[in-house]
Design a protein around this motif. Structure first.
Motif, PDB file in Angstrom:
ATOM      1  N   MET A  48      59.490   4.730  -9.647  1.00 28.56           N
ATOM      2  CA  MET A  48      60.909   4.323  -9.882  1.00 28.56           C
ATOM      3  C   MET A  48      61.560   3.499  -8.730  1.00 28.56           C
ATOM      4  O   MET A  48      62.236   2.699  -9.061  1.00 28.56           O
ATOM      5  N   ASP A  49      61.023   3.777  -7.685  1.00 31.01           N
ATOM      6  CA  ASP A  49      61.423   3.108  -6.451  1.00 31.01           C
ATOM      7  C   ASP A  49      60.880   1.415  -6.863  1.00 31.01           C
ATOM      8  O   ASP A  49      61.841   0.581  -6.563  1.00 31.01           O
ATOM      9  N   GLN A  50      59.772   1.136  -7.451  1.00 31.39           N
ATOM     10  CA  GLN A  50      59.490  -0.059  -7.526  1.00 31.39           C
ATOM     11  C   GLN A  50      60.128  -0.728  -8.672  1.00 31.39           C
ATOM     12  O   GLN A  50      60.558  -1.863  -8.649  1.00 31.39           O
ATOM     13  N   ARG A  51      60.433   0.194  -9.703  1.00 32.53           N
ATOM     14  CA  ARG A  51      61.079  -0.403 -11.020  1.00 32.53           C
ATOM     15  C   ARG A  51      62.638  -0.975 -10.236  1.00 32.53           C
ATOM     16  O   ARG A  51      63.326  -1.879 -10.953  1.00 32.53           O
ATOM     17  N   GLU A  52      63.180   0.023  -9.417  1.00 31.57           N
ATOM     18  CA  GLU A  52      64.427  -0.428  -8.812  1.00 31.57           C
ATOM     19  C   GLU A  52      64.357  -1.648  -8.102  1.00 31.57           C
ATOM     20  O   GLU A  52      65.415  -2.606  -7.934  1.00 31.57           O
ATOM     21  N   LYS A  53      63.189  -1.806  -7.372  1.00 30.99           N
ATOM     22  CA  LYS A  53      62.992  -3.094  -6.544  1.00 30.99           C
ATOM     23  C   LYS A  53      63.193  -4.350  -7.781  1.00 30.99           C
ATOM     24  O   LYS A  53      63.794  -5.352  -7.473  1.00 30.99           O
ATOM     25  N   ILE A  54      62.695  -4.343  -9.073  1.00 33.03           N
ATOM     26  CA  ILE A  54      62.601  -5.321  -9.802  1.00 33.03           C
ATOM     27  C   ILE A  54      64.067  -5.467 -10.314  1.00 33.03           C
ATOM     28  O   ILE A  54      64.398  -6.655 -10.094  1.00 33.03           O
ATOM     29  N   ILE A  55      64.945  -4.405 -10.379  1.00 31.99           N
ATOM     30  CA  ILE A  55      66.245  -4.681 -10.885  1.00 31.99           C
ATOM     31  C   ILE A  55      67.029  -5.276 -10.013  1.00 31.99           C
ATOM     32  O   ILE A  55      67.886  -6.240 -10.093  1.00 31.99           O
ATOM     33  N   SER A  56      66.716  -4.710  -8.614  1.00 32.48           N
ATOM     34  CA  SER A  56      67.388  -5.498  -7.484  1.00 32.48           C
ATOM     35  C   SER A  56      67.043  -7.047  -7.433  1.00 32.48           C
ATOM     36  O   SER A  56      68.342  -7.791  -7.185  1.00 32.48           O
ATOM     37  N   SER A  57      66.076  -7.247  -7.418  1.00 38.59           N
ATOM     38  CA  SER A  57      65.563  -8.908  -7.653  1.00 38.59           C
ATOM     39  C   SER A  57      66.316  -9.410  -9.031  1.00 38.59           C
ATOM     40  O   SER A  57      67.005 -10.516  -8.726  1.00 38.59           O
ATOM     41  N   ILE A  58      66.527  -8.855 -10.160  1.00 41.29           N
ATOM     42  CA  ILE A  58      67.265  -9.581 -11.086  1.00 41.29           C
ATOM     43  C   ILE A  58      68.601  -9.716 -10.708  1.00 41.29           C
ATOM     44  O   ILE A  58      69.135 -10.618 -11.179  1.00 41.29           O
ATOM     45  N   ARG A  59      69.330  -8.701 -10.121  1.00 36.22           N
ATOM     46  CA  ARG A  59      70.702  -8.585  -9.914  1.00 36.22           C
ATOM     47  C   ARG A  59      70.972  -9.852  -8.982  1.00 36.22           C
ATOM     48  O   ARG A  59      71.724 -10.609  -9.060  1.00 36.22           O
ATOM     49  N   LYS A  60      70.000 -10.070  -7.859  1.00 32.65           N
ATOM     50  CA  LYS A  60      70.086 -10.996  -6.874  1.00 32.65           C
ATOM     51  C   LYS A  60      69.901 -12.608  -7.678  1.00 32.65           C
ATOM     52  O   LYS A  60      70.922 -13.149  -7.336  1.00 32.65           O
ATOM     53  N   LYS A  61      69.057 -12.724  -8.573  1.00 33.68           N
ATOM     54  CA  LYS A  61      68.978 -13.722  -9.208  1.00 33.68           C
ATOM     55  C   LYS A  61      70.172 -14.248 -10.066  1.00 33.68           C
ATOM     56  O   LYS A  61      70.576 -15.536 -10.181  1.00 33.68           O
ATOM     57  N   THR A  62      70.592 -13.165 -10.756  1.00 33.17           N
ATOM     58  CA  THR A  62      71.815 -13.347 -11.551  1.00 33.17           C
ATOM     59  C   THR A  62      72.867 -14.038 -10.867  1.00 33.17           C
ATOM     60  O   THR A  62      73.748 -14.736 -11.321  1.00 33.17           O
ATOM     61  N   LEU A  63      73.176 -13.326  -9.732  1.00 30.79           N
ATOM     62  CA  LEU A  63      74.061 -13.659  -8.815  1.00 30.79           C
ATOM     63  C   LEU A  63      73.969 -15.407  -8.214  1.00 30.79           C
ATOM     64  O   LEU A  63      74.831 -16.073  -8.447  1.00 30.79           O
ATOM     65  N   GLU A  64      72.710 -15.604  -7.848  1.00 29.15           N
ATOM     66  CA  GLU A  64      72.316 -17.002  -7.659  1.00 29.15           C
ATOM     67  C   GLU A  64      72.665 -17.750  -8.591  1.00 29.15           C
ATOM     68  O   GLU A  64      72.983 -18.784  -8.726  1.00 29.15           O
ATOM     69  N   ASN A  65      72.418 -17.420 -10.000  1.00 34.70           N
ATOM     70  CA  ASN A  65      72.461 -18.496 -11.170  1.00 34.70           C
ATOM     71  C   ASN A  65      73.661 -18.084 -11.960  1.00 34.70           C
ATOM     72  O   ASN A  65      73.826 -18.642 -13.210  1.00 34.70           O
ATOM     73  N   ALA A  66      74.638 -17.397 -11.424  1.00 33.63           N
ATOM     74  CA  ALA A  66      75.884 -17.152 -12.178  1.00 33.63           C
ATOM     75  C   ALA A  66      76.491 -18.488 -12.672  1.00 33.63           C
ATOM     76  O   ALA A  66      76.912 -18.722 -13.796  1.00 33.63           O
ATOM     77  N   GLU A  67      76.357 -19.397 -11.857  1.00 30.52           N
ATOM     78  CA  GLU A  67      77.264 -20.472 -12.362  1.00 30.52           C
ATOM     79  C   GLU A  67      76.518 -21.454 -13.321  1.00 30.52           C
ATOM     80  O   GLU A  67      76.974 -21.968 -14.161  1.00 30.52           O
TER      81      GLU A  67
END
Ligand code: NAD
Length: 462
Positions: free
Chosen positions: A54-73
């Motif tokens: 579950m910890d690894q799954r959460e790391k993938i999700i954190s990475s998706i969140r980060k990239k979404t913020l970077e690519n929001a615009e």
């Protein structure tokens, strides 16, 4: 001479355009030409994902969140450029919201009973590969939101996105796979097609490796999914009324309603689509809307022109959906300043601009003789979608009566509709509101199946 900021802006725009050109047509990083291949790849990725902690799954999700913020615009600009709908500023906010407030693995919980006869757990397990159909109104927002929830639940997902938003949708799918790989996860946690069609959607709906389909869109797609013979999560259309009674803070109601109605040019399915107000405060409400909230009062003649422009014999004129009030008025030959953000008028509930889910900042106002009449009219206007409704009132009895009568998945009281998505309101965010099938606001746990795990007569250590 160009200053640094101007250069950066140009670079950003060029990069966005480059990505826009490539994103829809190139394969790789989750994008396939064949639906069966996409499903096979997602199945392989799910086999890897389900062995991860579950910890690894959460790391993938954190990475998706980060990239979404970077690519929001970038995503916001792509969405507007490709579909012609909505506005960039609000779409940036929507992407930030989805990145920050879509639940991850914390939503995957266990229920336990422990006693004399042992220990029983109910755990949330993955379905496997989920098929998802997404709209053109919130294309990348829905793809990112669905992916976070579905991956948190241990699933991978194959999308058949709306063809009108394929470049934006596929850009989001690539970004999700890049995020997964960078976080040590597999590629193809989310998959999509270069050219999604109704045929590819039908292949997905019948495929033996797709046990669950999540459809976000209008009535047609939800009906198609529910007829597929598979388990379906149906997030369908709405036509949310905002009811205002005489106890409301009328000035604030005018502001909240116009803010909600104009957010992303009225594209969100939860947004205020019409108002029902009791007779004694209708004029005051409309006055605040016009004098303080940038509303344009359309004459009868202008309403008729709008009907002829925004509606066609086959339904909505797609060239008008998600356009600003200024653009819509321009289409009927009315020039207004940029400060005009909404078109209002008073009409009967049967008026086509009131009874139809337009997804445009056109807000018809229906006069009701008293509160009971207002409830009756609002229930009629919601068309039994059981999706969203809103009320501005300080009378708890009135609010309760309305809530019971309208029976929607979302009911916002005394705020703009987007408070329901966790934007200026408590609670998590989702862009898939399962109105038809009853799951309501979907999150990671919605995309799991319940398993009972029983240890008989032991492991109770009380
Ligand atoms: P749409 O119904 O035109 O398309 C939605 C998706 O369904 C697209 O991918 C489309 O290609 C697909 N589709 C349409 N008919 C289909 C069929 N018969 N078989 C298979 N696939 C089919 O909707 P849209 O214009 O993209 O989005 C706006 C609509 O979606 C509005 O009615 C809005 O209320 C609704 N919506 C609902 C939610 C929700 O969470 N409940 C969220 C967003 C949008």
């Amino acid at each position: 001479m160009l200053n640094e900021q101007a250069v950066q802006d140009i670079v950003k725009e060029v990069v966005a355009k480059l990505n826009l050109t490539d994103a829809g047509t190139e394969t790789g990083m989750g994008i396939f030409t064949d639906m069966n291949e996409a499903i096979a790849a997602a199945k392989k990725a799910q086999a890897v994902l389900k062995r991860m902690s579950m910890d690894q799954r959460e790391k993938i999700i954190s990475s998706i969140r980060k990239k979404t913020l970077e690519n929001a615009e970038t995503l916001a600009r792509m969405g507007v450029d490709e579909t012609g709908m909505g506005n960039v500023g609000h779409k940036i906010l929507k992407h930030r919201l989805v990145a920050e407030k879509t639940p991850g693995t914390e939503d995957i919980t266990t229920t336990a009973w422990s006693g004399d006869r042992g220990l029983t757990l109910v755990e949330m397990g993955p379905f496997g590969v989920i098929g998802a159909i997404t709209p053109c109104t919130n294309p990348s927002e829905t793809i990112i939101c669905n992916s976070i929830g579905m991956i948190a639940g241990g699933n991978t997902v194959v999308f058949n996105p709306h063809p009108a938003a394929i470049k934006t949708s596929n850009y989001a799918v690539r970004m999700i796979n890049q995020a997964s790989v960078e976080a040590g996860g597999p590629e193809n946690v989310a998959c999509s097609l270069v050219k999604p069609t109704l045929e590819t959607s039908a292949i997905m709906m019948k495929h033996k490796d797709i046990p669950l389909i999540a459809a976000t869109g209008g009535p047609g797609v939800v009906t198609a999914v529910l007829s597929s013979g598979k388990r379906g999560i149906g997030a369908g259309a709405g036509n949310p009324p905002a009811l205002v009674d005489e106890t409301a803070d009328i000035r604030k109601a005018a502001e909240d309603i116009v803010n909600g109605c104009t957010f992303d040019n009225n594209l969100p399915c939860i947004a205020e689509k019409e108002v029902v107000a009791v007779d004694s405060i209708v004029d005051e409400l409309m006055n605040y809307m016009i004098t303080e909230q940038g509303c344009y009062l359309a004459s009868k003649e202008e309403q008729d022109k709008l009907v002829a422009t925004v509606l066609t014999p086959k339904g909505l004129n797609r060239k008008c959906v998600g356009r600003s009030a200024k653009v819509l008025l321009g289409m009927i030959g009315v020039e207004v300043p940029d400060s005009i953000r909404c078109i209002i008028f008073e009409g009967e509930k049967e008026h086509p601009l009131i009874s139809t889910e337009l997804m445009m900042p056109i807000l018809g106002i229906v006069r009701a003789k008293d509160f009971d009449d207002a409830v009756e009219k609002a229930v009629w206007l919601e068309h039994g979608n059981r999706h969203s409704a809103h009320i501005h009132s300080k009378n708890v009895d009135n609010i309760t009566k309305y809530a019971k009568a309208i029976d929607t998945a979302i009911l916002v009281k005394n705020g703009p509709s987007y408070a329901a998505l966790g934007f200026g309101g408590e609670g998590f965010c989702t862009f898939t509101i399962a109105s038809r099938t009853g799951e309501g606001l979907t999150s990671a746990s919605t995309f799991t199946k319940r398993r009972r795990c029983v240890m008989s007569d032991s492991l109770c250590i009380r």
